[in-house]
Design an enzyme around this catalytic site. Structure first.
Site, mmCIF file in Angstrom:
data_model
loop_
_atom_site.group_PDB
_atom_site.id
_atom_site.type_symbol
_atom_site.label_atom_id
_atom_site.label_comp_id
_atom_site.label_asym_id
_atom_site.label_seq_id
_atom_site.Cartn_x
_atom_site.Cartn_y
_atom_site.Cartn_z
ATOM 1 N N GLU A 48 70.675 48.043 34.900
ATOM 2 C CA GLU A 48 70.205 48.503 33.672
ATOM 3 C C GLU A 48 69.476 49.743 34.007
ATOM 4 O O GLU A 48 68.543 49.570 35.101
ATOM 5 C CB GLU A 48 69.208 47.415 33.043
ATOM 6 C CG GLU A 48 68.599 48.003 31.769
ATOM 7 C CD GLU A 48 67.719 46.788 31.095
ATOM 8 O OE1 GLU A 48 67.358 46.668 30.008
ATOM 9 O OE2 GLU A 48 67.357 45.935 31.887
ATOM 10 N N ASN A 108 69.496 51.870 24.820
ATOM 11 C CA ASN A 108 69.490 51.349 25.934
ATOM 12 C C ASN A 108 71.267 50.863 26.303
ATOM 13 O O ASN A 108 71.756 50.142 25.630
ATOM 14 C CB ASN A 108 68.828 50.053 26.054
ATOM 15 C CG ASN A 108 68.672 49.179 27.927
ATOM 16 O OD1 ASN A 108 69.425 49.696 28.464
ATOM 17 N ND2 ASN A 108 67.475 48.883 27.798
ATOM 18 N N LYS A 124 72.758 48.057 23.995
ATOM 19 C CA LYS A 124 72.134 46.721 24.063
ATOM 20 C C LYS A 124 71.671 46.300 22.559
ATOM 21 O O LYS A 124 71.293 47.065 21.899
ATOM 22 C CB LYS A 124 70.918 46.972 24.989
ATOM 23 C CG LYS A 124 70.061 45.478 25.335
ATOM 24 C CD LYS A 124 69.186 45.748 26.318
ATOM 25 C CE LYS A 124 68.228 44.500 26.547
ATOM 26 N NZ LYS A 124 67.318 44.913 27.588
ATOM 27 N N GLU A 143 60.694 47.854 24.709
ATOM 28 C CA GLU A 143 62.079 48.286 24.297
ATOM 29 C C GLU A 143 62.200 48.389 22.737
ATOM 30 O O GLU A 143 63.136 49.093 22.383
ATOM 31 C CB GLU A 143 63.111 47.356 24.874
ATOM 32 C CG GLU A 143 63.219 47.197 26.439
ATOM 33 C CD GLU A 143 64.667 46.567 26.828
ATOM 34 O OE1 GLU A 143 65.488 46.725 26.317
ATOM 35 O OE2 GLU A 143 64.118 45.642 27.677
ATOM 36 N N CYS A 169 70.923 43.096 30.533
ATOM 37 C CA CYS A 169 69.706 42.215 30.689
ATOM 38 C C CYS A 169 69.519 41.019 29.579
ATOM 39 O O CYS A 169 70.044 40.051 29.919
ATOM 40 C CB CYS A 169 68.496 43.236 30.598
ATOM 41 S SG CYS A 169 66.868 42.550 31.210
ATOM 42 N N ASN A 194 66.768 44.485 34.336
ATOM 43 C CA ASN A 194 65.644 44.625 34.971
ATOM 44 C C ASN A 194 64.555 43.338 34.642
ATOM 45 O O ASN A 194 64.227 43.342 33.387
ATOM 46 C CB ASN A 194 64.775 45.888 34.403
ATOM 47 C CG ASN A 194 65.477 47.049 35.259
ATOM 48 O OD1 ASN A 194 64.973 47.738 36.162
ATOM 49 N ND2 ASN A 194 66.707 47.354 34.662
#
Length: 312
Positions: A48, A108, A124, A143, A169, A194
């Site tokens: 990621e 993301n 994501k 995020e 993730c 991550n």
């Protein structure tokens, strides 16, 4: 009938400093692709946000400063050196990055890419963390402030005779991710991540971080008869300790190859794609054994008091 096999690699990355020039990062990624190809890999998975530091760990108020971490011309300008190496070595790769659309939306994102261009894109869905700074936290996870919820669903694409899906993730912790991919016939789930060692608001689970990372991917692989390739950012990056543990996991739920460091490392395994077919015929045959008509509406089964308050 010829057995379908694919030699795949999970590319683990050590820390990427905030000050790292883009050309240095790309040089690392290209060198790792060549290492994987030298080991026989034709399919490579990067972590990621592989092109930058994991910038959601820091509060960045200036939008122009923030946007320096996002890609506007993916894949050609952003990863052209990797594409050239992929064309030279006949490798397909999946890579995570931050995306800004022409309309200014932020995502993301992960993409499947070969030497000719982008094959598929995923944004994501399960965003962790917060939209606003948490002053008491030892590091931030912003995020929800830096990305929108993905709007492309969970695409599955044919690559090298395999059906490949993507997740990022926190997606790996949710069973719906794997099931939506499996119901489309995905045989490989690529998951870059991550993950910090420390959980700022629930320190009691810090000792379980490595275990739960593999648990979620192993369960997803086994319950959906698919291979999972997990590729991590690892090591201490700008003061935040990240777990690593990159792994290739079989439909049996077994880890067949795993990283042993928290630095740049290439994890390679030959994967038997027909193992998915065998498990889906004999163990998790969705058509014959699942009974979704009996599950009923989820809302009717849920306790209306959920989530429970701290004290009742």
């Amino acid at each position: 009938m010829n057995q379908r096999t694919l030699t795949a690699a999970a590319i683990q990355l050590g820390p990427i400093p905030l000050s790292a020039p883009r050309n240095e990062v790309l040089d690392r990624l290209v060198a790792l692709l060549h290492t994987a190809a030298d080991a026989g890999a034709t399919f490579v998975v990067y972590p990621e946000l592989a092109l930058t530091s994991f910038f959601p760990h820091w509060r960045i108020d200036d939008r122009n400063e923030l946007l320096q971490f996002y890609e506007t011309d993916f894949p050609h300008g952003s990863v052209a050196p990797i594409m050239r190496a992929a064309a030279q070595r006949a490798v397909t790769f999946e890579i995570g990055y931050a995306e800004v659309t022409p309309e200014g939306q932020l995502f993301n994102t992960a993409s499947l890419v070969d030497g000719t261009g982008e094959l598929a894109r995923y944004r994501k869905v399960h965003l962790p963390g917060f939209a606003d700074e948490q002053p008491e936290a030892q590091h931030q996870l912003l995020e929800k402030g830096y990305f929108g919820v993905g709007n492309l669903g969970f695409p599955v694409t044919e690559v090298q005779r395999a059906r490949v899906g993507m997740a990022i993730c926190n997606d790996r912790r949710w069973p719906e991710t794997y099931r939506l991919l499996a119901l489309q016939g995905a045989e490989i789930a690529c998951i870059g991540y991550n993950t910090p060692v420390a959980t700022p608001h629930l320190p009691e689970i810090d000792r379980l971080t490595h275990f739960q990372n593999h648990l979620s991917m192993q369960a997803g692989a086994y319950q959906n008869s698919m291979w999972v390739i997990g590729a991590a950012k690892a090591g201490v990056e700008e003061g935040v300790d990240q777990i690593g543990g990159s792994a290739i996991i079989a439909p049996s739920g077994e880890i067949v190859a795993q990283a042993h460091s928290v630095e740049d490392e290439v994890v390679v395994a030959e994967i038997d794609l027909d193992m998915c077919t065998r498990y889906r015929a004999e163990v998790f045959n969705f058509l014959h054994h699942r009974r979704p008509e009996l599950y009923g509406p989820i809302s009717a089964a849920m306790d209306p008091a959920w989530p429970y308050p701290m004290a009742r």
